[in-house]
Design a protein around this motif. Structure first.
Motif, PDB file in Angstrom:
ATOM      1  N   SER A   2       0.821  -1.211   0.000  1.00 51.05           N
ATOM      2  CA  SER A   2       0.000   0.000   0.000  1.00 51.05           C
ATOM      3  C   SER A   2       0.855   1.262   0.000  1.00 51.05           C
ATOM      4  O   SER A   2       1.806   1.370   0.762  1.00 51.05           O
ATOM      5  CB  SER A   2      -0.890  -0.015   1.246  1.00 51.05           C
ATOM      6  N   PRO A   3       0.510   2.228  -0.820  1.00 45.14           N
ATOM      7  CA  PRO A   3       1.246   3.501  -0.825  1.00 45.14           C
ATOM      8  C   PRO A   3       0.775   4.398   0.327  1.00 45.14           C
ATOM      9  O   PRO A   3       0.322   5.519   0.128  1.00 45.14           O
ATOM     10  CB  PRO A   3       0.912   4.092  -2.188  1.00 45.14           C
ATOM     11  N   CYS A  41       1.566   6.164   4.219  1.00 44.97           N
ATOM     12  CA  CYS A  41       2.727   6.665   4.958  1.00 44.97           C
ATOM     13  C   CYS A  41       2.301   7.318   6.267  1.00 44.97           C
ATOM     14  O   CYS A  41       1.192   7.815   6.398  1.00 44.97           O
ATOM     15  CB  CYS A  41       3.538   7.626   4.114  1.00 44.97           C
ATOM     16  N   GLU A  67      -2.738  13.096  -0.133  1.00 47.21           N
ATOM     17  CA  GLU A  67      -1.608  12.502  -0.852  1.00 47.21           C
ATOM     18  C   GLU A  67      -0.421  13.456  -0.837  1.00 47.21           C
ATOM     19  O   GLU A  67      -0.579  14.657  -1.035  1.00 47.21           O
ATOM     20  CB  GLU A  67      -1.981  12.200  -2.303  1.00 47.21           C
ATOM     21  N   ARG A  81       4.035  13.461  -1.988  1.00 48.62           N
ATOM     22  CA  ARG A  81       5.029  12.780  -2.816  1.00 48.62           C
ATOM     23  C   ARG A  81       6.375  12.808  -2.121  1.00 48.62           C
ATOM     24  O   ARG A  81       6.801  13.850  -1.646  1.00 48.62           O
ATOM     25  CB  ARG A  81       5.150  13.425  -4.180  1.00 48.62           C
ATOM     26  N   PHE A 106       7.328   9.625  -5.338  1.00 46.48           N
ATOM     27  CA  PHE A 106       6.511   8.461  -4.989  1.00 46.48           C
ATOM     28  C   PHE A 106       5.267   8.972  -4.267  1.00 46.48           C
ATOM     29  O   PHE A 106       5.371   9.566  -3.200  1.00 46.48           O
ATOM     30  CB  PHE A 106       7.312   7.529  -4.068  1.00 46.48           C
ATOM     31  N   CYS A 116       2.123   8.913  -1.926  1.00 48.30           N
ATOM     32  CA  CYS A 116       1.620   8.089  -0.826  1.00 48.30           C
ATOM     33  C   CYS A 116       0.544   8.863  -0.071  1.00 48.30           C
ATOM     34  O   CYS A 116       0.535  10.093  -0.055  1.00 48.30           O
ATOM     35  CB  CYS A 116       2.741   7.645   0.105  1.00 48.30           C
ATOM     36  N   LEU A 150       7.127   4.487   5.350  1.00 45.84           N
ATOM     37  CA  LEU A 150       6.244   3.834   4.398  1.00 45.84           C
ATOM     38  C   LEU A 150       6.597   2.357   4.347  1.00 45.84           C
ATOM     39  O   LEU A 150       7.701   1.957   4.714  1.00 45.84           O
ATOM     40  CB  LEU A 150       6.342   4.471   3.017  1.00 45.84           C
ATOM     41  N   ALA A 170       6.028  -1.290  -0.486  1.00 51.96           N
ATOM     42  CA  ALA A 170       5.612  -0.229  -1.412  1.00 51.96           C
ATOM     43  C   ALA A 170       6.835   0.413  -2.050  1.00 51.96           C
ATOM     44  O   ALA A 170       6.851   0.706  -3.246  1.00 51.96           O
ATOM     45  CB  ALA A 170       4.782   0.821  -0.676  1.00 51.96           C
ATOM     46  N   TYR A 171       7.867   0.635  -1.253  1.00 49.49           N
ATOM     47  CA  TYR A 171       9.117   1.202  -1.762  1.00 49.49           C
ATOM     48  C   TYR A 171       9.705   0.295  -2.855  1.00 49.49           C
ATOM     49  O   TYR A 171      10.045   0.753  -3.934  1.00 49.49           O
ATOM     50  CB  TYR A 171      10.108   1.369  -0.613  1.00 49.49           C
ATOM     51  N   ASP A 212       7.768   0.304  -6.205  1.00 48.58           N
ATOM     52  CA  ASP A 212       7.961   1.472  -7.042  1.00 48.58           C
ATOM     53  C   ASP A 212       9.402   1.646  -7.506  1.00 48.58           C
ATOM     54  O   ASP A 212       9.643   2.002  -8.648  1.00 48.58           O
ATOM     55  CB  ASP A 212       7.507   2.733  -6.302  1.00 48.58           C
TER      56      ASP A 212
END
Length: 152
Positions: free
Chosen positions: A24-25, A27, A47, A49, A53, A55, A78, A82-83, A86
Motif C-alpha cells: 500500500s502507498p 505513509c 496525498e 510525494r 513516490f 503516498c 512507508l 511499497a518502496y 515502485d
C-alpha cells in the motif's frame, strides 16, 4: 502485527500487515511534513510525494522538537514493500534504523540484527558479511536514551 517503530501518533493509524502485504502507498509522517506541506489542513487521507513516490498519509507522529539543532519531526515511514514495488532493487544503500531498548542492550541488538540479515541474505556460517552495521553514538532525547544501529 507488532509495532515496528517507536512513534506516538497524534492522528490516524500505524502501518498494518495489510499495508505491507498489499504494498500500500500509505505513509506515516512527522509534524514537519504536516507543518510545511499542509498547514491548517487535516493531513490524514491527503496525498504527498516523496522522491516522486505518491503516498497517502494515514498517520501523523507527535511533535518531538529538535536535538543538537536537528529536527526530530522531519521523517516519513512507508511500507518497504511499497518502496520496492515502485523503486525495485536499487544499487544504492538502504538505511534501516533499529532502537535497542536500552544502552545495555546495544550489542545484543546489533548481534540479533546481524543474525537476521545474514539469514535473509542466505550467508553461510563463517562467510564474510555483505552488510554494514554501524552502532550510532548514544544520545539523550528528553530524558530517554536512544541507541540506533544503522544498516546500509
Amino acid at each position: 502485527m507488532a509495532q515496528l517503530y517507536d512513534v506516538d501518533l497524534v492522528e490516524g493509524r500505524h502501518i498494518t500487515d495489510a499495508d505491507l502485504k498489499s504494498a500500500s502507498p500509505a505513509c506515516v509522517v512527522g509534524m514537519d511534513i504536516v507543518d510545511n506541506l499542509m498547514p491548517g489542513v487535516d493531513p490524514v487521507g491527503r496525498e504527498i510525494r516523496w522522491n516522486n513516490f505518491p503516498c497517502t498519509v494515514i498517520g501523523v507522529g507527535k511533535k518531538e522538537g529538535s536535538s543538537l539543532g536537528t529536527s526530530l519531526d522531519n521523517w516519513i515511514i512507508l511500507p518497504l514493500t511499497a518502496y520496492r514495488k515502485d523503486f525495485g532493487s536499487q544499487t544504492d544503500s538502504l538505511r534501516i534504523t533499529v532502537r535497542a531498548g536500552s544502552a545495555a542492550k546495544i550489542q545484543d541488538s546489533v548481534d540479533e540484527v546481524r543474525q537476521i540479515m545474514r539469514g535473509r541474505r542466505h550467508l553461510s556460517y563463517g562467510s564474510k558479511d555483505d552488510l554494514r552495521l554501524k552502532p550510532a553514538i548514544l544520545f539523550f532525547r528528553y530524558g530517554k536514551t536512544s541507541a540506533r544501529p544503522f544498516l546500509w
